[in-house]
Enzyme design. Structure first.
Site, PDB file in Angstrom:
ATOM      1  N   GLU A  86     -57.927  21.024  59.149  1.00 23.65           N
ATOM      2  CA  GLU A  86     -59.340  20.730  58.947  1.00 23.65           C
ATOM      3  C   GLU A  86     -60.092  20.325  60.200  1.00 23.65           C
ATOM      4  OE1 GLU A  86     -61.050  20.966  56.010  1.00 23.65           O
ATOM      5  OE2 GLU A  86     -59.257  21.864  55.166  1.00 23.65           O
ATOM      6  N   SER A 462     -48.923  -4.963  -5.921  1.00 25.99           N
ATOM      7  CA  SER A 462     -48.302  -6.279  -6.082  1.00 25.99           C
ATOM      8  C   SER A 462     -48.078  -7.008  -4.767  1.00 25.99           C
ATOM      9  CB  SER A 462     -46.967  -6.133  -6.819  1.00 25.99           C
ATOM     10  OG  SER A 462     -47.181  -5.712  -8.153  1.00 25.99           O
TER      11      SER A 462
END
Length: 803
Positions: A86, A462
């Protein structure tokens, strides 16, 4: 001489023109340029990560995969590779490389379009952090001006660090550390020279040079970078040749969760979004939950095995699809459309033999499935009926059937399976502070992300009765009180038909002690209790457990568990029985840390007195080691139930396991367990809630669209085995642990026929627990009572119509 003068003044004019143009551009653009100083405090987007209490990764949320890395941790080989690719003059220029710019300008003039931008790494930092990707001269001039400012404000190392952590490198990877993890499954520090060069080649064009998509082009780019490194003296010929010879061994690595807890992850994500909005996905928060990995894994496995077991009891519903006569390629194409669900892999039957079948999986591999794992597969006719037992594999499948298999963990053998039609949920809480220790919201999150543990409101049956019994015990009833288990009819204004509640086996036992009525789950006793203590009193009492009154029916059916509640709500209510009567709130997030490790939130929920004392002791130890240590001052939870009531009810619920509907749990071999089954009408819902002093766990099983689980399926057959499997793992190697006995209790010998204190020598007398103020009189004092042992005199007994 005149020509020289003309040339000289022309150069001066050009120089001055350029200087004036540049100065004008600077004066025009500089007011709109951002402050470079902000780069020092820039916040890169980092995903949200959710962990278990023991730091196992559960999930990651956010579009950008990024793991920032410091300059000091970047390998020198990668620095050389990136500079070679780069900006090889990075160390010498001041933000702008005029040679590169002139080269880019020449290419523009000769070709008529932009080929390269001539950007340095500093200019790319300026563009990535402050500008757009628009290709224009004004943007390029802004980029140059910003680059010059950046070079004045930041060091080269700081600029380089910003660049490598910001750049996009394909496949949602931002920054070089994330790219190394995505492409190679390891840190950038562990990659080879060739792999570093491959990553360094990506910033130019992440899609064009992506090694997953274009391996040949990415290799060309890699080799070019290695050549540049050799030319620049960063590597020698031997390292260059070795790196060039290395093959492109790359595949897509996504860091898998270390713990499978997707329902917990989604709950944590939703809470974080509620706290921080969209910033939750980008600010790098680290969320530590209250669930340890071992308990969550036990919950996953228990629910998975329980649903598979129930499903196999009800037969084989056939293949997901049939594809006879198709080619192998067509089969593989069809398999690619199906994903694994709950560990059950899609396969196609490729061969049927006497000893088993061969199946083709999505990778194209054929594997055997033994006949022994298929013998369960009787044909499903309906919930209560099965076809004949299969005698051979051909009775179950045929070639081209798309079916499911599961791999055994120990030897990788394939087992014949099908995706369960029923669903289940499990939630386990710490009763001392409400921490969620495990939660599973369904068979598979891939199949359905609907969290049944926290979102599905179902009738608890229950398993809701203990709340009615607790209200009764706090209103003067005792465990020895006698209530009539007899038929009852209710006819109210506006009702077309009379309501005739009944027990599940349609039998009646007459006057029965509350303890026995609870472990035998007698519906009519619960109704009479509720009728006696009153609807208003009971609704107010039960709402203290954290239930919304709107979810509680304002009629006597409440005693049978017809409220609409989630498993998490039920488990939360039950914690008061396990912790001595304290009201706690469930919570999932223990801690939230910022990206730099600073604690933003530490949970401090209301807790029991015992838990508060333990926390105070921990604080004392921490302060003795570090006087400046951060401590959390405990908050005591509200006491909503008399601790003696909670203790007596726990003792009664232990009998549900010792001699009642939860007897299967005796196989666990522990004496510290209390719980209650629950089964709704037509067995549409199966429940079990139970606990010791360490964990309160609730399990629900049923269909998403309510329908019967089967004629012989109950809370004790579907939910209880899941609960047992989980609690066995959770309590393994833990000593028995029950809530401590509070002061103010008496143990008396009781006459089982009258519920009164037994006279000396009375046969069948037994010991019972009482609050000191509720101890019963002797058996000789029975005058004036509607039912012996009842706390109500005859003239105050509620009217009951018998038939």
């Amino acid at each position: 001489m005149r020509l020289l003068k003309f040339f000289w003044w022309s150069c001066v004019a050009v120089f001055c023109g350029l200087t004036l143009s540049f100065s004008g551009a600077f004066l025009y653009l500089s007011p709109g340029l951002p402050s470079v100083e902000s780069l020092r405090s820039i916040q890169l987007q980092i995903p949200l990560r959710v962990y278990s209490s023991d730091n196992k990764l559960i999930a990651e949320f956010g579009e950008m995969r990024r793991s920032p890395i410091r300059f000091e941790d970047i390998p020198q080989d990668f620095i050389h590779a990136l500079l070679a690719a780069e900006d090889d003059n990075f160390a010498n220029h001041y933000g702008v490389d005029f040679t590169s710019l002139m080269r880019a300008a020449t290419q523009l003039l000769s070709s008529g379009h932009i080929q390269t931008g001539g950007s340095t790494i500093t200019m790319q930092v300026a563009k990535n952090f402050f500008l757009t990707n628009e290709r224009s001269f004004s943007r390029k001039i802004s980029e140059i001006l910003l680059a010059l400012q950046i070079e004045r404000e930041l060091s080269k190392n700081e600029i380089f660090e910003l660049y490598v952590n910001k750049i996009y490198l394909g496949n949602r990877a931002y920054g070089i550390e994330a790219a190394a993890q995505v492409y190679y499954g390891k840190s950038i520090r562990e990659t080879s020279l060739a792999q570093m060069a491959m990553i360094a080649g990506l910033p130019k064009a992440p899609s064009r040079y992506n090694p997953l998509i274009n391996p040949e082009r990415s290799m060309e780019r890699r080799d070019w970078i290695l050549g540049r490194m050799l030319k620049l003296g960063a590597i020698d010929q031997a390292r260059h040749d070795s790196a060039v010879a290395e093959p492109v061994a790359v595949r897509h690595h996504v860091q898998p969760p270390e713990l499978n807890a997707p329902y917990i992850a989604e709950m944590a994500r939703a809470e974080m979004v509620g706290r921080y909005g969209s910033d939750a996905y980008t600010e790098g928060f680290r969320v530590t939950t209250t669930a340890p990995a071992a308990l969550q894994e036990a919950a996953n496995q228990s629910l998975h095995d329980g649903l598979i077991s129930y499903d196999q009891r009800h037969g084989y519903r056939g293949p997901e699809t049939r594809l006879p006569g198709l080619t192998r390629e067509a089969w593989l194409q069809e398999l690619s459309k199906h994903k694994s669900i709950g560990g059950l892999e899609p396969v196609i039957v490729s061969q049927v033999e006497k000893s088993g079948i061969l199946v083709l999986d999505r990778s194209g591999q054929e594997s055997p499935v033994a006949w022994d794992s298929m013998k369960w597969a009787r044909q499903f006719l309906n919930t209560n009926s099965l076809g004949p037992r299969p005698q051979q594999p051909a009775d179950v499948v045929q070639i081209g059937d798309l079916v499911r298999v599961e791999r055994e963990a120990k030897d990788n053998n394939l087992l014949f399976r099908q995706i369960p039609a029923a669903q289940s949920a499990l939630v386990s809480l710490d009763p001392q502070n409400g921490a969620i220790r495990a939660l599973v919201g369904g068979f598979s999150f891939e199949q359905s992300n609907y969290n049944r543990a926290a979102q599905a409101k179902r009738q608890p049956g229950s398993s809701f009765k203990p709340f009615i019994y607790s209200a009764a015990l706090d209103s003067g009833f005792t465990a020895a009180s006698l209530v009539n288990d007899a038929p009852i009819v209710f006819q109210e204004a506006g009702m077309d038909e009379a309501w005739r509640p009944k027990n599940d086996n349609n039998t009646f036992l007459g006057p029965i002690r509350l303890r026995e009525a609870l472990y035998k789950s007698r519906n009519l006793v619960s109704i009479r209790l509720l009728q006696t203590i009153g609807i208003d009193y009971t609704l107010n009492y039960i709402s203290n457990f954290g239930f919304n009154k709107q979810d509680l029916p304002r009629n006597l059916s409440l005693a049978l568990g017809t409220a609409n509640l989630t498993p998490l709500e039920i488990a939360t209510g039950w914690t008061a029985f396990a912790n001595g009567g304290y009201k706690i709130q469930p919570y999932l997030i223990e801690r939230i840390d910022s990206r730099d490790g600073k604690a933003l939130f530490v949970a401090n929920p209301p807790r029991t007195a015992i838990s508060a004392n333990n926390l105070e002791e921990q604080n004392a130890v921490a302060l003795s080691q570090d006087p400046n240590a951060d401590i959390v001052k405990p908050v005591i939870a509200e006491q909503i139930v008399d601790e003696r009531t909670a203790y007596i009810l726990t003792n009664m619920l232990q009998d549900v396991i010792k001699r009642g509907t939860g007897r299967r749990a005796l196989a666990m071999g522990r004496g510290d367990l209390a719980g209650k089954t629950g089964t709704t009408n037509e067995s549409k819902d199966s429940w079990f809630s139970g606990y010791n002093a360490d964990y309160v766990t609730t399990v629900w099983s049923g269909f998403d669209q309510p329908e019967s689980l089967g004629r012989h399926e109950y809370g004790g057959t579907v939910a209880l085995p899941i609960w047992m499997s989980y609690m066995s793992a959770a309590l393994k190697d833990k000593p028995e642990h029950l809530p401590p006995e509070p002061a103010g209790l008496l143990t008396l010998r009781i006459d089982p026929m009258s519920g009164r204190a037994a006279s000396p020598g009375a046969p069948d007398a037994y010991f019972e627990l009482f609050k000191s103020e509720d101890s019963p009189p002797p058996t000789s004092e029975l005058d004036g009572l509607a039912i012996p042992g009842s706390p109500l005199p005859a003239d105050e007994a509620a009217p009951i119509d018998l038939f």
